[in-house]
Write a protein that holds these residues in place. Sequence first.
Motif, short mmCIF file in Angstrom:
data_model
loop_
_atom_site.label_atom_id
_atom_site.label_comp_id
_atom_site.label_asym_id
_atom_site.label_seq_id
_atom_site.Cartn_x
_atom_site.Cartn_y
_atom_site.Cartn_z
N ILE A 115 0.19 -4.87 5.77
CA ILE A 115 0.67 -3.72 4.99
C ILE A 115 -0.20 -3.52 3.74
CG2 ILE A 115 2.63 -2.76 3.72
CD1 ILE A 115 4.44 -4.46 5.54
N ARG A 118 -3.66 -1.79 3.72
CA ARG A 118 -3.74 -0.34 3.91
C ARG A 118 -3.97 0.36 2.57
NH1 ARG A 118 -1.35 2.83 7.61
NH2 ARG A 118 -0.11 3.81 5.98
N THR A 119 -3.63 -0.34 1.47
CA THR A 119 -3.76 0.28 0.16
C THR A 119 -5.03 -0.20 -0.52
OG1 THR A 119 -2.61 -1.48 -0.98
CG2 THR A 119 -1.26 0.28 -0.08
N VAL A 122 -5.50 -0.46 -7.55
CA VAL A 122 -4.36 -0.98 -8.29
C VAL A 122 -3.11 -1.04 -7.39
CG1 VAL A 122 -3.45 1.15 -9.23
CG2 VAL A 122 -3.34 -0.92 -10.57
N TYR A 123 -3.06 -0.18 -6.38
CA TYR A 123 -1.94 -0.24 -5.44
C TYR A 123 -1.92 -1.59 -4.73
CZ TYR A 123 -1.23 4.78 -6.02
OH TYR A 123 -0.96 6.01 -6.54
N ILE A 125 -3.21 -4.44 -5.86
CA ILE A 125 -2.82 -5.45 -6.84
C ILE A 125 -1.30 -5.52 -6.92
CG2 ILE A 125 -2.95 -6.15 -9.27
CD1 ILE A 125 -5.57 -4.72 -9.53
N MET A 126 -0.67 -4.34 -7.00
CA MET A 126 0.75 -4.32 -7.25
C MET A 126 1.58 -4.64 -6.00
SD MET A 126 1.26 -4.11 -10.31
CE MET A 126 -0.04 -4.17 -11.51
N ILE A 127 1.10 -4.26 -4.83
CA ILE A 127 1.91 -4.53 -3.63
C ILE A 127 1.84 -6.02 -3.28
CG2 ILE A 127 0.18 -3.98 -1.86
CD1 ILE A 127 2.47 -2.78 -0.23
#
Lengths: 319, 307
Positions: A115, A118-119, A122-123, A125-127
């Motif tokens: 999952i 796929r990002t 910074v997305y 890093i945060m997920i």
Amino acid sequence: MSTRTIATLVAMALLAVLPPIFFYTGNAFWLDLATRLTILAIAAVSLNLILGYGGLVSFGHAAYVGLGAYAVGIPAYHWLYGGLESLGLATTSGLVQIPLAMVVCALFALVTGAICLRTKGVYFIMITMAFAQMVYYASVSIEEYGGDDGLVIDTRSELPGLNLDNPIQLFGLAYLSLVVAMLIVRMITRSRFGMVLRGAKGNAERVQMMGLNPYAYRLTAYVISGAMAGYAGALLGNFTTFISPEMMDWTRSGELMFMVILGGASTTGGPVLGAAAFIILEEVLSHFTIYWHLPFGLLLIAVVLFTRGGLMGFFRGRK
Amino acid sequence: MDTSLLVIQTLNGLQLGLLLFLVASGLTLVFGILDFVNLAHASLYMLGAFICASLTYAVGNFFLAVLIALPVTALLGWGVERFVARPLYARDHLDHVLATFGLILVLDTAAHLIWGPEGIAVPLPEAFRGQIELSETLVIPTYRLVIIAAGLAAAGGLYWMVVHTRLGMLIRAGASNRVMVGALGINIELLFGLVFALGAALAGLAGMLIAPITEASIGMGNQVIITAFVVIIVGGIGSMKGAFIAALLIGLIDTLGRSFLDDIFKLVMSPDAAENSAPAISAMLIYIIMACVLALKPQGLFPPKVR
């Protein structure tokens, strides 16, 4: 040999020689410090594979360390208090616990990595941090294994020919593991697989244009890194004989990242130097003042602002 | 499930959502315009609470204290921009995360040095200590409604500023193309400093509002910052509308999940299993939502159009 390789070898030699001296001169405290440093260095080496070489800024690596530690603690708990015998998980055998730690972490990395990857930016890093937080909260709320208060590991892992209750043997195992981990990462990054991984860090589109799928390579690296961090966690559980959710707090992940950057990302020895500098600084500063986080934080900011390439940046690499 | 509990928890969720919005709006502004990841944003939330607490004792009035503390936190935010953020704009996000992680350690310890290890309780003004009785079972503390009103007012004011003022126009322009804004003769450094100060003041306001309920304490920001990041990621980084909707969503889901998830689980599984799993799942709920949103929309619900 480049100065960088020499620096790494000197550091590893010091780490091999000093702790036994501490042990035989009765300096248990310094041996403890060296063992903790070595174990965290393994975790930092594993993070370096994805963060340094892969350019994947994972902000949740402490979760793997924690999961690895719980993979030692939970079977040991059931061995003492019953339960889970049918699954063969009520055991103190390290030959079950350590593979369990690695498999659990590899699976967790596979599912979450599929999952997360796929990002981007910074997305990502945060997920990765979000998934680590999930593990954190799960461990806080599972009452049976101590919840917030943590779980005491009554018996260390039993390994054939080794007694982990003996601090010098535990250190020896940790040191050997660190050397193997460094060699594995070095081998991976110099292989064709590693070239693709590093290429994708530089320019994912170009790698794709060459007919390769960066996603698959990144996910594989992510899983390997997770399993290695799980192994470090299993050692850490054996070292502290106590696990708590606090080991998986997001600030712990931040500290692992700092070790890698401080030492020098995408170098073989960097994470080890970083972990050593981090642990020793923490120890020395906290010795002088309870407010040691203040100079420590300032130092962290200064390292980011004024140094490029971390401690390894002081040594010349291969051209 | 009784209705009065549902109403109370919905109001609590709304309150949490609005406070989250105050923190997240600054975060999303700074990220959207400056492309800067500020982990230390919620340290200003903590400092706002502490400064307001000290001032409340000094001047003897909570509201006067808030009015003085707001410009002070704005000034602190400007200082953070000037000395930590500005040299890092050209670097990648990893450097931002590490430097601001260091800043959290510094600010937390500084608060420890100045205010001591204990939290500081903030007394409420007499007028807001009461409760409003809507029915026999439905009693709401007045101050909760004050927080909700203040949060909505701040959100409204922010909307007005961003959409209808010159500064707001520059902020929107900066978010879509900051180089062009600079080329048109706008002092971009001043604009960035203002944005940072504004974000700090909003986060500080959230800290000041919550302080009478939870008291000001070291590390109070470290939990909020993570939730605020969840909010801006779910909403789409840089989108004010996304931050507002996601903040309310996260606030409501978190609060309602904690009180009603076991009841919902009992509909589909045995009471025992529900009792055991509900606390774990409800604590993870917002992260699960974030993971689901990102799995379906990797840029969040309202990705900014120009990037």
